[in-house]
Design a protein around this motif. Structure first.
Motif, mmCIF file in Angstrom:
data_model
loop_
_atom_site.group_PDB
_atom_site.id
_atom_site.type_symbol
_atom_site.label_atom_id
_atom_site.label_comp_id
_atom_site.label_asym_id
_atom_site.label_seq_id
_atom_site.Cartn_x
_atom_site.Cartn_y
_atom_site.Cartn_z
ATOM 1 N N LEU A 536 1.042 -1.430 0.112
ATOM 2 C CA LEU A 536 0.205 -0.211 0.006
ATOM 3 C C LEU A 536 1.154 1.348 0.195
ATOM 4 C CD1 LEU A 536 -2.667 -1.325 2.010
ATOM 5 C CD2 LEU A 536 -3.118 -0.873 0.288
ATOM 6 N N SER A 537 1.899 1.375 0.708
ATOM 7 C CA SER A 537 2.978 2.727 1.145
ATOM 8 C C SER A 537 3.643 2.777 -0.693
ATOM 9 C CB SER A 537 3.457 2.121 2.126
ATOM 10 O OG SER A 537 3.412 2.131 2.586
ATOM 11 N N LEU A 538 4.369 1.644 -0.927
ATOM 12 C CA LEU A 538 4.551 1.963 -2.775
ATOM 13 C C LEU A 538 3.535 2.295 -3.801
ATOM 14 C CD1 LEU A 538 7.067 -1.302 -2.797
ATOM 15 C CD2 LEU A 538 7.539 0.985 -2.449
ATOM 16 N N THR A 539 2.253 2.013 -3.708
ATOM 17 C CA THR A 539 1.129 2.037 -4.227
ATOM 18 C C THR A 539 1.068 3.331 -3.927
ATOM 19 O OG1 THR A 539 -0.015 -0.108 -4.214
ATOM 20 C CG2 THR A 539 -1.011 1.983 -5.005
ATOM 21 N N VAL A 540 0.999 3.949 -2.571
ATOM 22 C CA VAL A 540 0.201 5.288 -2.631
ATOM 23 C C VAL A 540 1.507 6.262 -3.341
ATOM 24 C CG1 VAL A 540 -0.472 6.633 -1.264
ATOM 25 C CG2 VAL A 540 -1.082 4.956 -1.022
ATOM 26 N N ARG A 544 1.196 9.344 -5.403
ATOM 27 C CA ARG A 544 1.077 11.024 -5.354
ATOM 28 C C ARG A 544 2.046 11.147 -6.055
ATOM 29 N NH1 ARG A 544 3.180 10.600 -0.052
ATOM 30 N NH2 ARG A 544 0.663 10.121 0.458
ATOM 31 N N GLU A 545 3.624 10.822 -6.888
ATOM 32 C CA GLU A 545 4.228 10.874 -7.528
ATOM 33 C C GLU A 545 4.463 11.421 -8.970
ATOM 34 O OE1 GLU A 545 8.674 10.020 -9.584
ATOM 35 O OE2 GLU A 545 7.809 8.396 -8.079
ATOM 36 N N GLN A 546 3.034 10.050 -9.523
ATOM 37 C CA GLN A 546 2.474 10.747 -10.636
ATOM 38 C C GLN A 546 1.754 11.739 -10.460
ATOM 39 O OE1 GLN A 546 2.960 9.188 -13.484
ATOM 40 N NE2 GLN A 546 4.620 7.386 -12.391
#
Length: 549
Positions: A536-540, A544-546
């Motif tokens: 979940l952290s990596l996905t968020v 957010r970067e995108q």
């Protein structure tokens, strides 16, 4: 693409005067007037020269200061190209210089960077603009243009103490470091809070359940293998797998599928009370069946508590049955083994029954045909009043042969009697009558063998019927023997098709609880929650970067 500026190149030797001195005094006065006009125009364009104090030629202190400045500039190690650029800019500004280093000094005193590329470009001035600048002392305004701020052209009067600058810089660095440390602590605190909420707290809840709430479960393990009766010999590729696990792999998989099916669960519930056992209120809510329990809920629990695996390399089926108490676990395991044995027996029972039934039916039909043939033969014997047609024919043939022999003897006797001079008529006639009687008898016997009489068919016809009935009976007897052999072979083959369930490990009730494995399950829960949080952290972070980009 940039176009390099076209400027006039000055090829002067070091130490030579900037302006050559003409030999003609009139020409010298004319050049001095032009230089004065350019200087006036430059002063008009650069008013900073009006603000700079002029040093009198006779001022000794000013000359010493100028010499010190030129000496410092000389020690800077300027290149020849930089000195030439400074000289050109000084000539453009109309300055009276004595050397290239003096040009650098005067330009710096005026606040002009002698090494800026824009100064080189400003050297190219059209002829008309130069003539206008010589006529008027005011610069020509070109639109659009900005009004320069004259207040910023003046040098600053603020004096900076080096010690104060170092202290202020150190304080700013310390402030930045404190801000970074504060942000780092805040981020670390938020990270620990998220880890506590999403990883540690669920792990603690799971550990509390496994250590305190979960009901102890007992597992009974058993192993069995399905075997096949070994045939005497095998031909082709099928004989290569005889005696291996490949021969009964399909049967083992079928039994495994049956034991994990709803049918096995329903039968176990009907005979052993599976739902009732797991509906006990003493079992924890996560493992307890609700009342009333549906077959789907019971089947889901059955799949979790009855684990069956198959090892294709060894052909062994392993079964583990989990129950709230050891006796129930053993009882369920024995019941499932009984179901498996029945299923193994049913796999080949139809094939064996079909083989035996076909062979038995063929034998019974052959027996019936043989009985009919025997009855037909007996009926024909009774009708013709004859048992053995071969013997009867042989007897008739012998009788005819005997009569013919007797007739030949009488004919010889007749020839003997007729050979005397005076034969006895009475004897001759008697012999002749005997010969005629024998011939009539032979003729009757032959007629009875080939021609039908008033009593019925001829002897040949009766013998033919008897022979056909006898041969039919013999053929049906041979068929009965073949059917009997086929039935025996089918029985042997059926015995070869029999499957046996052999127990390798018998079910024995455990004396200690097998589940739950609190430590292993808690560690597994921690790993699972950690993996979910990481994903979940990596996905968020990626989202957010995108979005920010």
């Amino acid at each position: 693409m940039t176009t390099p500026p076209r400027v006039t190149r000055y090829r002067l030797r070091a130490g030579a005067p900037l302006t050559p001195r003409p030999a003609d005094p009139a020409r010298a006065e004319e050049q001095a007037a032009e230089a004065a006009a350019r200087a006036a125009s430059a002063m008009a364009m650069h008013p900073l020269q009006q603000q700079m104090p002029e040093t009198a030629p006779g001022d000794g202190d000013g000359n010493d200061e100028v010499a010190q400045q030129i000496d410092r500039i000389r020690r800077e190690g300027l290149t020849g190209r930089q000195l030439r650029m400074a000289r050109r800019v000084a000539q453009k500004q109309g300055l009276d210089i004595t050397s290239d280093f003096d040009a650098v000094r005067q330009l710096r005193d005026l606040g002009i960077d002698p090494f800026q590329r824009s100064n080189i470009i400003e050297l190219v001035v059209p002829a008309q603009e130069t003539a206008m600048e010589e006529i008027t002392s005011e610069p020509r305004v070109q639109l659009p243009s900005t009004v320069p701020d004259r207040s910023r052209d003046l040098p600053s009067t603020e004096r900076v103490i080096p010690s104060d600058t170092a202290e202020r810089r150190a304080s700013e660095i310390r402030g930045i470091q404190r801000d970074l440390a504060r942000r780092r602590r805040r981020r670390m605190g938020l990270l620990m809070l998220r880890l506590a909420l999403f990883v540690l707290l669920p792990t603690v809840v799971a550990g509390y359940y496994f250590f305190v709430v979960a009901t102890p479960m007992y597992a009974t393990r058993s192993e069995f293998v399905i075997q096949q009766a070994e045939p005497q010999s095998g031909a082709g590729l099928g004989g290569m797998f005889q005696g291996t696990s490949m021969a009964t792999q399909q049967d083992s998989i079928t039994v495994q599928s049956y034991l994990t099916s709803r049918a096995a669960m329903v039968r176990l519930d009907e005979e052993e009370g599976f739902k009732e056992v797991f509906s006990d209120p003493e079992i924890d809510p996560l493992q307890r069946l609700p009342q009333p329990a549906t077959n789907e809920a019971a089947y889901a629990l059955y799949q979790d508590h009855v684990k069956i695996s198959y090892d294709p390399t060894e052909g062994i089926v392993k079964m583990e049955v989990i129950a709230p108490d050891p006796e129930t676990s053993q009882r369920f395991s024995e019941a499932l083994l009984g179901y498996a044995e029945e299923q193994v027996d049913q796999l080949t029972s139809r094939l064996r029954n079909d083989q035996m039934q076909g062979a038995r039916d063929s034998y019974e039909a052959a027996e019936a045909r043989r009985a009919d043939a025997l009855a037909n033969w007996l009926r024909i014997q009774q009708e013709v009043q004859q048992i053995d047609p071969v013997g009867e024919t042989a007897a008739r043939t012998q009788q005819i042969s005997a009569l013919e022999t007797q007739r030949q003897q009488l004919q010889l006797e007749l020839q003997t009697r007729l050979g005397v001079r005076r034969p006895n008529e009475a004897q001759v006639n008697s012999v002749r009558s005997q010969i005629a009687g024998i011939e009539a008898l032979i003729s009757d016997l032959r007629r009875e063998m080939t021609e039908a009489s008033e009593q019925g068919a001829s002897l040949a016809a009766r013998n033919t019927e008897l022979r056909l009935a006898e041969e039919d009976y013999g053929f049906q007897t041979l068929l009965v023997q073949q059917a009997l052999q086929q039935m025996e072979a089918a029985q042997i083959e059926a015995n070869r098709q029999v499957r046996y369930l052999s127990l390798g490990v018998e079910p024995v009730a455990p004396d200690e609880a097998t589940y739950p494995r609190a430590v292993e399950n808690t560690a597994l829960a921690f790993l699972i929650f950690s993996g979910i949080y990481l994903m979940l952290s990596l996905t968020v972070s990626i989202l957010r970067e995108q979005v920010s980009s």
